[in-house]
Design an enzyme around this catalytic site. Structure first.
Site, PDB file in Angstrom:
ATOM      1  N   ASP A  31      -6.283   2.337  -3.013  1.00  0.00           N
ATOM      2  CA  ASP A  31      -7.525   2.182  -2.251  1.00  0.00           C
ATOM      3  C   ASP A  31      -7.804   3.379  -1.351  1.00  0.00           C
ATOM      4  OD1 ASP A  31      -5.639   1.657  -0.342  1.00  0.00           O
ATOM      5  OD2 ASP A  31      -6.451  -0.285   0.261  1.00  0.00           O
TER       6      ASP A  31
ATOM      7  N   SER B 163       0.794  -1.217   0.000  1.00  0.00           N
ATOM      8  CA  SER B 163       0.000   0.000   0.000  1.00  0.00           C
ATOM      9  C   SER B 163       0.837   1.284   0.000  1.00  0.00           C
ATOM     10  CB  SER B 163      -0.941  -0.074   1.206  1.00  0.00           C
ATOM     11  OG  SER B 163      -1.795   1.022   1.246  1.00  0.00           O
TER      12      SER B 163
ATOM     13  N   SER C 164      -0.099   1.828  17.096  1.00  0.00           N
ATOM     14  CA  SER C 164      -0.289   1.623  15.657  1.00  0.00           C
ATOM     15  C   SER C 164      -0.452   0.134  15.361  1.00  0.00           C
ATOM     16  CB  SER C 164       0.921   2.165  14.899  1.00  0.00           C
ATOM     17  OG  SER C 164       1.003   1.572  13.620  1.00  0.00           O
TER      18      SER C 164
HETATM   19  C1  16G Z   1      -4.079   0.061   7.473  1.00  0.00           C
HETATM   20  C2  16G Z   1      -5.559   0.049   7.256  1.00  0.00           C
HETATM   21  C3  16G Z   1      -6.106   1.459   7.278  1.00  0.00           C
HETATM   22  C4  16G Z   1      -5.737   2.145   8.569  1.00  0.00           C
HETATM   23  C5  16G Z   1      -4.255   2.056   8.807  1.00  0.00           C
HETATM   24  C6  16G Z   1      -3.946   2.516  10.202  1.00  0.00           C
HETATM   25  C7  16G Z   1      -6.852  -1.454   5.841  1.00  0.00           C
HETATM   26  C8  16G Z   1      -7.052  -1.998   4.466  1.00  0.00           C
HETATM   27  N1  16G Z   1      -5.866  -0.556   5.970  1.00  0.00           N
HETATM   28  O1  16G Z   1      -3.429   0.702   6.430  1.00  0.00           O
HETATM   29  O2  16G Z   1      -7.496   1.387   7.156  1.00  0.00           O
HETATM   30  O3  16G Z   1      -6.119   3.486   8.542  1.00  0.00           O
HETATM   31  O4  16G Z   1      -3.828   0.710   8.698  1.00  0.00           O
HETATM   32  O5  16G Z   1      -2.605   2.351  10.462  1.00  0.00           O
HETATM   33  O6  16G Z   1      -7.534  -1.803   6.778  1.00  0.00           O
HETATM   34  P1  16G Z   1      -2.024   2.465  11.918  1.00  0.00           P
HETATM   35  O7  16G Z   1      -2.652   1.393  12.748  1.00  0.00           O
HETATM   36  O8  16G Z   1      -0.560   2.316  11.739  1.00  0.00           O
HETATM   37  O9  16G Z   1      -2.396   3.827  12.410  1.00  0.00           O
HETATM   38 MG    MG Z   2      -3.724   1.337   0.373  1.00  0.00          MG
END
Ligand code: 16G
Ligand code: MG
EC number: 5.4.2.3
Length: 542
Positions: free
Chosen positions: A280, A64, A498
């Site tokens: 996405d 991503s 996170s």
């Molecule tokens: C991932 C999640 C996204 C979320 C991010 C938070 C999916 C497909 N992707 O990229 O939705 O905002 O994690 O990241 O679920 P963090 O936990 O490092 O803040």
């Molecule tokens: Mg993405």
């Protein structure tokens, strides 16, 4: 199961001993060189999941918005959804089993999950443009093949496109054709239909600048361009011909730094948007005449879309219930605007698409967006049937409105948040309502906010409740945050570990940027002191 063959092939994708990885918020994600064994094993697991569900399962190779050197993998369940939680656990066990115990762990999973090993299996595979992705997707294929699964390798795809393929294949083509042309045809037809009355409304609506994060979005938008060219002309930047993936560009960069991506030529008042590395996520922005940057994030996208849907429902006279789902990161102004001005119900879930998606399924029409630009609209089967019926029965303007809703249903990728379909819906709404990007932005003013990261020895010491808005442990931290928040106006702050990086995230908002910055810093210090901070004490200034 031919355990000897599995052992033999697995040795060609051997696990570095001692390496432990977690199936996180969006699958496994780490440096690409550590992932070969994970890919092979996820090929194996996808076959088991396919046998168990008697359905096609998807495997997407991508990291991503993360740096180009990283990679990752996630499995896509039969209706295009994220993998079921119990299988996330299986995935973690299988990925972490040492080489000699892997076949046994695989057997254990198939027993625990009551997999009928005689059932056929079919797996579809997609990958992003990372240099490491092709080889890693080959490792997935090795895993699928050694367990006797059939597969179709779609090669380069956006993540939402793979979700679409899985959904199409498991609904016998009713949702759409499981080909890339099928995807373009479905979306572009709905877009052209939706906007056909509005095409005389001037050229400024017809062109949009897109920052593709030097990723897969560029390739796919280029393929799609001619399908939509009569209605919209997209000008692509960061298309991967020069720059590095996600480096100083893309939706994540723009949102977190609150500034334009590099490599984009922006003139004042031009509508621009950014995708992330697997397309996405999407955020919009523009420069005003004074050269100030204005970000239009997922919250404002949700607001635009839900107000449009509400108007159409009013027109057709149906009281289908709309729910808007956000996370704690949603700007306080957006929540207030949605609840108080638009009078829609707003809900808050934990971070991560699967949580929002799940909640959104409770409504006739569930609009969900994370502030970072991840989101879509889900229509319940009943709502879809109702709308289709009304589009046939009603007359005149009401019929038009029902038909518009029908096209909106087709435009949204019901299987997953999709930057391409979100972009087309947004563009259609702006054209139809004759809204400029500034008018859209002016719906409400975001409260100034700041996000920070804090390094701690073990981020799991922080646990949260109330959709991550309150800290439970370590003791004293929530009280400290409460005291700090009280010192500022219109303020709010929360912290959470996170799910994708080894850090704690801090969010704060307040009445001015200076105050948001100062509150975020003070909260970071509290985290550092009470949750086992490591390294340098957080410094003020950004
Ligand atoms: C991932 C999640 C996204 C979320 C991010 C938070 C999916 C497909 N992707 O990229 O939705 O905002 O994690 O990241 O679920 P963090 O936990 O490092 O803040
Ligand atoms: Mg993405």
């Amino acid at each position: 199961m031919d355990l000897d063959a599995i052992r033999e092939y697995s040795a060609l994708h051997a696990k570095p001993s001692g390496l432990v990885l977690q199936y996180g918020t969006a699958g496994f994600r780490t440096k690409a060189e550590h992932l070969d064994h994970v890919m092979f094993r996820m090929g194996l697991l996808a076959v088991l999941r396919s046998k168990q569900t008697k359905s096609t399962i998807g495997v997407m190779v991508t990291a991503s918005h993360n740096p180009e050197e990283d990679n990752g993998v996630k499995l896509v369940d039969p209706l295009g959804e994220m993998l079921a939680p119990s299988w996330e656990e299986h995935a973690t066990c299988l990925a972490n089993a040492e080489e000699h115990e892997m076949p046994r762990v695989l057997m254990d999973i198939s027993v625990k999950a009551a997999v009928n090993l005689h059932q056929d299996a079919f797996v579809v595979i997609g990958r992003d443009t990372r240099p490491s992705s092709e080889k890693l997707s080959q490792s997935v294929i090795d895993g699928v093949t050694v367990l006797g699964g059939q597969f179709h390798d779609y090669g380069l795809l956006t993540t939402p496109q793979l979700h679409y393929m899985v959904y199409c294949r498991n609904t016998s083509g009713q949702y759409g054709k499981a080909t890339i042309e099928g995807y373009y045809e479905k979306l572009s037809k709905a877009f052209m239909e939706l906007t056909k009355q509005a095409f005389c409304s001037g050229d400024e609506y017809r062109s949009l600048k897109v920052d593709c994060a030097n990723g897969i979005g560029a390739l796919k938008l280029r393929e799609m361009e001619h399908y939509i060219s009569q209605g919209l002309s997209v000008q692509l930047f960061n298309d991967g011909t020069k720059g590095k993936l996600n480096h100083l560009c893309g939706a994540d960069f723009v949102k977190s730094h609150q500034k334009p991506p590099q490599g984009m030529e922006m003139k004042s008042n031009e509508r621009c948007c950014s995708f992330d590395g697997d397309a996405d996520r999407i955020v919009y922005y523009y420069l005003d005449v004074d050269g100030h940057f204005h970000l239009i994030d997922g919250d404002k996208i949700a607001t635009l879309i839900s107000s449009f849907l509400k108007e159409l429902l009013l027109e057709i006279g149906e009281s289908l219930n709309i729910g808007v789902v956000q996370t704690a990161y949603a700007n306080g102004s957006s929540t207030r605007y949605l609840e108080e001005v638009m009078k829609v119900s707003v809900y808050c879930t934990k971070t991560g698409v699967k949580h929002l998606h799940h909640k959104a399924q409770e409504f006739d029409i569930g609009v969900y967006f994370e502030a970072n630009g991840h989101g879509t609209v889900l229509f319940s089967k009943a709502a879809e049937t109702k709308i289709k019926q009304l589009a046939k029965e009603l007359e005149d303007k009401k019929r038009e409105a029902a038909k518009m809703l029908e096209n909106v249903i087709d435009l949204f990728n019901q299987a997953a948040g999709d930057a391409i379909s979100d972009m087309l819906v947004i563009e259609a709404i702006l054209i139809l309502k004759g809204l400029t990007v500034q008018q859209w932005d002016a719906l409400y003013t975001d409260l100034p906010n700041r996000q920070l990261k804090v390094k701690v020895a073990d981020r799991q010491v922080i646990s949260t409740t109330d959709a991550e808005r309150q800290v439970v442990t370590p003791p004293g931290l929530q009280e400290a945050i409460n005291d700090l928040v009280k010192k500022y106006k219109l303020s709010r702050a929360f912290v959470r570990p996170s799910g994708t990086e080894d850090i704690v995230r801090v969010y704060a908002e307040a009445d001015s940027q200076e105050n948001a910055d100062s509150l975020a810093h003070a909260v970071s210090l509290a985290v550092f002191q009470l949750a086992g901070g490591v390294g340098e004490t957080p410094q003020p200034g950004f």
